[in-house]
Write a protein that holds these residues in place. Structure first.
Motif, PDB file in Angstrom:
ATOM      1  N   PRO A  86       0.803  -1.228   0.000  1.00 36.77           N
ATOM      2  CA  PRO A  86       0.000   0.000   0.000  1.00 36.77           C
ATOM      3  C   PRO A  86       0.837   1.279   0.000  1.00 36.77           C
ATOM      4  O   PRO A  86       0.328   2.348  -0.335  1.00 36.77           O
ATOM      5  N   SER A  87       2.108   1.173   0.353  1.00 40.68           N
ATOM      6  CA  SER A  87       2.991   2.343   0.363  1.00 40.68           C
ATOM      7  C   SER A  87       3.591   2.645  -1.006  1.00 40.68           C
ATOM      8  O   SER A  87       4.333   3.625  -1.154  1.00 40.68           O
ATOM      9  N   GLU A  88       3.286   1.823  -1.999  1.00 41.82           N
ATOM     10  CA  GLU A  88       3.776   2.016  -3.371  1.00 41.82           C
ATOM     11  C   GLU A  88       5.291   2.178  -3.408  1.00 41.82           C
ATOM     12  O   GLU A  88       5.840   3.134  -3.944  1.00 41.82           O
ATOM     13  N   LYS A  89       5.982   1.200  -2.859  1.00 43.97           N
ATOM     14  CA  LYS A  89       7.446   1.219  -2.819  1.00 43.97           C
ATOM     15  C   LYS A  89       8.082   0.342  -3.893  1.00 43.97           C
ATOM     16  O   LYS A  89       9.194   0.610  -4.344  1.00 43.97           O
ATOM     17  N   TYR A  90       7.367  -0.740  -4.294  1.00 43.81           N
ATOM     18  CA  TYR A  90       8.021  -1.782  -5.084  1.00 43.81           C
ATOM     19  C   TYR A  90       7.346  -1.922  -6.443  1.00 43.81           C
ATOM     20  O   TYR A  90       6.266  -2.512  -6.569  1.00 43.81           O
ATOM     21  N   ASN A  91       8.003  -1.394  -7.453  1.00 39.77           N
ATOM     22  CA  ASN A  91       7.493  -1.483  -8.819  1.00 39.77           C
ATOM     23  C   ASN A  91       7.670  -2.906  -9.346  1.00 39.77           C
ATOM     24  O   ASN A  91       8.793  -3.409  -9.431  1.00 39.77           O
ATOM     25  N   VAL A  92       6.559  -3.559  -9.694  1.00 47.13           N
ATOM     26  CA  VAL A  92       6.615  -4.955 -10.139  1.00 47.13           C
ATOM     27  C   VAL A  92       6.195  -5.084 -11.602  1.00 47.13           C
ATOM     28  O   VAL A  92       5.759  -6.146 -12.045  1.00 47.13           O
ATOM     29  N   ALA A  93       6.336  -4.016 -12.359  1.00 50.18           N
ATOM     30  CA  ALA A  93       5.866  -4.011 -13.748  1.00 50.18           C
ATOM     31  C   ALA A  93       6.524  -5.102 -14.592  1.00 50.18           C
ATOM     32  O   ALA A  93       5.858  -5.773 -15.388  1.00 50.18           O
ATOM     33  N   GLN A  94       7.836  -5.304 -14.415  1.00 50.04           N
ATOM     34  CA  GLN A  94       8.525  -6.263 -15.274  1.00 50.04           C
ATOM     35  C   GLN A  94       8.072  -7.703 -15.030  1.00 50.04           C
ATOM     36  O   GLN A  94       8.241  -8.563 -15.899  1.00 50.04           O
ATOM     37  N   ASP A  95       7.468  -7.948 -13.857  1.00 47.65           N
ATOM     38  CA  ASP A  95       7.007  -9.307 -13.551  1.00 47.65           C
ATOM     39  C   ASP A  95       5.573  -9.580 -14.021  1.00 47.65           C
ATOM     40  O   ASP A  95       5.129 -10.729 -13.998  1.00 47.65           O
ATOM     41  N   PRO A 102       3.625  -8.298 -17.156  1.00 50.98           N
ATOM     42  CA  PRO A 102       3.257  -7.616 -18.401  1.00 50.98           C
ATOM     43  C   PRO A 102       1.792  -7.829 -18.774  1.00 50.98           C
ATOM     44  O   PRO A 102       1.182  -6.967 -19.412  1.00 50.98           O
ATOM     45  N   ASP A 103       1.226  -8.960 -18.370  1.00 49.26           N
ATOM     46  CA  ASP A 103      -0.194  -9.222 -18.668  1.00 49.26           C
ATOM     47  C   ASP A 103      -1.096  -8.244 -17.922  1.00 49.26           C
ATOM     48  O   ASP A 103      -2.092  -7.747 -18.468  1.00 49.26           O
ATOM     49  N   VAL A 104      -0.745  -7.939 -16.671  1.00 47.53           N
ATOM     50  CA  VAL A 104      -1.534  -6.987 -15.889  1.00 47.53           C
ATOM     51  C   VAL A 104      -1.399  -5.583 -16.483  1.00 47.53           C
ATOM     52  O   VAL A 104      -2.387  -4.850 -16.597  1.00 47.53           O
ATOM     53  N   ILE A 105      -0.195  -5.216 -16.874  1.00 43.53           N
ATOM     54  CA  ILE A 105       0.030  -3.912 -17.510  1.00 43.53           C
ATOM     55  C   ILE A 105      -0.866  -3.778 -18.738  1.00 43.53           C
ATOM     56  O   ILE A 105      -1.517  -2.740 -18.944  1.00 43.53           O
ATOM     57  N   LYS A 106      -0.922  -4.802 -19.539  1.00 42.26           N
ATOM     58  CA  LYS A 106      -1.743  -4.782 -20.756  1.00 42.26           C
ATOM     59  C   LYS A 106      -3.210  -4.568 -20.418  1.00 42.26           C
ATOM     60  O   LYS A 106      -3.902  -3.769 -21.052  1.00 42.26           O
ATOM     61  N   GLU A 107      -3.702  -5.279 -19.403  1.00 44.09           N
ATOM     62  CA  GLU A 107      -5.114  -5.149 -19.022  1.00 44.09           C
ATOM     63  C   GLU A 107      -5.439  -3.764 -18.481  1.00 44.09           C
ATOM     64  O   GLU A 107      -6.498  -3.200 -18.774  1.00 44.09           O
ATOM     65  N   LEU A 108      -4.530  -3.196 -17.673  1.00 49.28           N
ATOM     66  CA  LEU A 108      -4.794  -1.873 -17.117  1.00 49.28           C
ATOM     67  C   LEU A 108      -4.715  -0.784 -18.183  1.00 49.28           C
ATOM     68  O   LEU A 108      -5.461   0.193 -18.136  1.00 49.28           O
ATOM     69  N   LYS A 109      -3.832  -0.962 -19.153  1.00 50.36           N
ATOM     70  CA  LYS A 109      -3.785  -0.033 -20.278  1.00 50.36           C
ATOM     71  C   LYS A 109      -5.100  -0.067 -21.049  1.00 50.36           C
ATOM     72  O   LYS A 109      -5.654   0.975 -21.423  1.00 50.36           O
TER      73      LYS A 109
END
Length: 474
Positions: free
Chosen positions: A433-442, A444-451
């Motif tokens: 919840p503190s938005e400390k750990y960027n997990v984008a590279q792990d 990509p499917d979630v990134i695609k859906e949110l885009k």
């Protein structure tokens, strides 16, 4: 085809929802057949997620709000629709993202005394919808949706109004060369803020040392006057927006200093309202919401609040700017001491309240608020799956399920430029919840859906003129 982490989460969630719905429909049906509940929305100004004892503050005492939570439902993932005052209030009262009504801007973040715009006449406010359903309606406190006659509460569904038309730091009369120093030892005479009753100014400058107390007295009077008919009271406190003022009875009462004194007086106010409902025998027929318009104003240091473990504050689209400490209270209906970790928004207060009142949610426009009745009464999963984070007209981030993608980032205040991210920065908010750990590279499917979700949302947005950029007529 392999399902993404996000898709699996949503499928599981709605399978649970369907089972719950089959067995729990009678209780929801019963509530709609009951007498129309009174609705009270208590809205703080610039209150941080971590500023209440029941949300973890170690030295601010909030016994009334703690009791409200113990007798009702605390929401841990509840959002305002904007990180600053005017657009967030527009969203609360229309159930719509402010981009849809023109109540946001990239040039002027909020309305000012020299603004000529305000809430458009074609918007259906919560007061208008409830008035049509047979409710008496009243606005008490800060408005900030336009100060010209056509924009005031009494022109937008409220039978009465008692409060200030914009923020309590506007109409400044003190020497501007002093800058922020005037907030260190504020005096009433430093701001020429008007206190209004309906459309008339009754005091100028408003005595802010007694304003929380007087708002409370007005709300209690309205409860007493309208106890035999359904009513809606929008109690929008001016505090803890700077300049900070409290009544003499609360001076040096808190271990947290002036800011803590102010919060403890707001807590007292909440207790007075709930006690009056109990005295009048209205507690089981009144739903009370407590929330804030945006996160804490961190640039004011000790005179600003705390977002707790959340990142940043007022003005930002990080969690600290828009996730709000929220409580819903309705004895006999909402399970006592319940804690909902479901997604919710102030826009949902609009839709939920209208449906509980037997009113009609507008169907001729996009309404972004969803109905949280099943969450409140049966602790079910929320129908809200997404939250879009705007800064002015810019879509900065989107949350879907537990995932939040930041497409653009910028700190709340300062000269740092907007930073666009491709790929977006991604956080799992239930893990982080503190938005400390960027997990984008792990993921990509979630990134695609949110885009894709952001693109679908933007297709529903029709450009309208900004009300915040209209100058005051000559």
């Amino acid at each position: 085809m392999q399902r993404s982490a996000l898709t699996r989460h949503l499928v599981q969630k709605h399978a649970i929802n369907l089972v719950a719905l089959i067995f729990l429909i009678p209780s929801v049906t019963d509530i709609y057949a009951a007498p129309k509940p009174n609705v009270i929305v208590i809205y703080a100004d610039d209150l941080g997620y971590g500023d209440l004892a029941c949300f973890g503050h170690p030295t601010i005492k909030t016994p009334a709000l703690d009791q409200m939570a113990a007798e009702g439902m605390k929401f841990t993932q509840f959002y305002s629709a904007a990180p600053v005052c005017t657009p967030s209030r527009a969203a609360l009262l229309t159930g719509r993202y402010p981009i849809r009504s023109g109540m946001c801007s990239d040039k002027r973040r909020v309305l000012f005394p020299d603004s000529g715009g305000g809430i458009p006449a074609n918007e259906v406010t919560l007061a208008e919808a409830l008035k049509t359903a047979g409710y008496k309606t009243a606005c008490v406190g800060k408005w900030h949706l336009g100060h010209l006659p056509q924009f005031l509460p009494t022109s937008n569904g409220f039978d009465s109004y008692f409060g200030i038309p914009y923020s309590n730091d506007m109409d400044r009369s003190a020497n501007h060369k002093l800058g922020r120093k005037i907030f260190l030892k504020p005096e009433v005479k430093f701001w020429n803020i008007p206190l209004m009753r309906d459309t008339e100014v009754v005091e100028q400058p408003a005595d802010q040392t007694t304003i929380t107390k007087r708002y409370t007295e007005e709300a209690i009077k309205l409860i007493q006057q309208n106890k035999r008919q359904p009513f809606f009271i929008y109690l929008a406190h001016s505090m803890p927006h700077v300049p900070l003022f409290r009544s003499p009875e609360f001076q040096d009462k808190s271990r947290r200093g002036l800011y803590g004194d102010v919060i403890e007086e707001i807590d007292w106010s909440v207790g007075q309202v709930l006690d009056e409902l109990k005295t009048q025998g209205l507690e089981q027929n009144t739903i009370v919401w407590f929330c804030s318009d945006n996160g804490p104003w961190l640039i004011f240091n000790e005179q600003g609040g705390s977002a707790g473990l959340l990142r940043d504050g007022k003005g930002s689209t990080w969690e600290g700017g828009m996730r709000e400490p929220t409580i819903a209270w309705w004895p006999g209906h909402i399970p006592s001491g319940s804690v909902s970790q479901e997604l919710g928004s102030t826009m949902d207060i609009y839709t939920t309240s209208i449906n509980l009142a037997g009113g009609t949610v507008p169907t001729d426009r996009v309404v972004d608020g969803v109905d949280l009745t099943s969450v409140l009464l049966n602790e079910e999963n929320s129908p809200r799956e997404e939250m879009v984070y705007y800064r002015g007209t810019k879509l900065m981030a989107l949350r879907k399920g537990p995932w939040k993608a930041h497409f653009i980032t910028k700190p709340a205040y300062g000269r740092e430029p907007f930073q666009e991210h491709d790929p977006p920065v991604l956080y799992h908010l239930e893990h982080d919840p503190s938005e400390k750990y960027n997990v984008a590279q792990d993921h990509p499917d979630v990134i695609k859906e949110l885009k894709m979700a952001a693109e679908q949302h933007q297709k529903t947005v029709k450009p309208v003129p900004s009300q915040l950029e209209i100058p005051l007529p000559n």
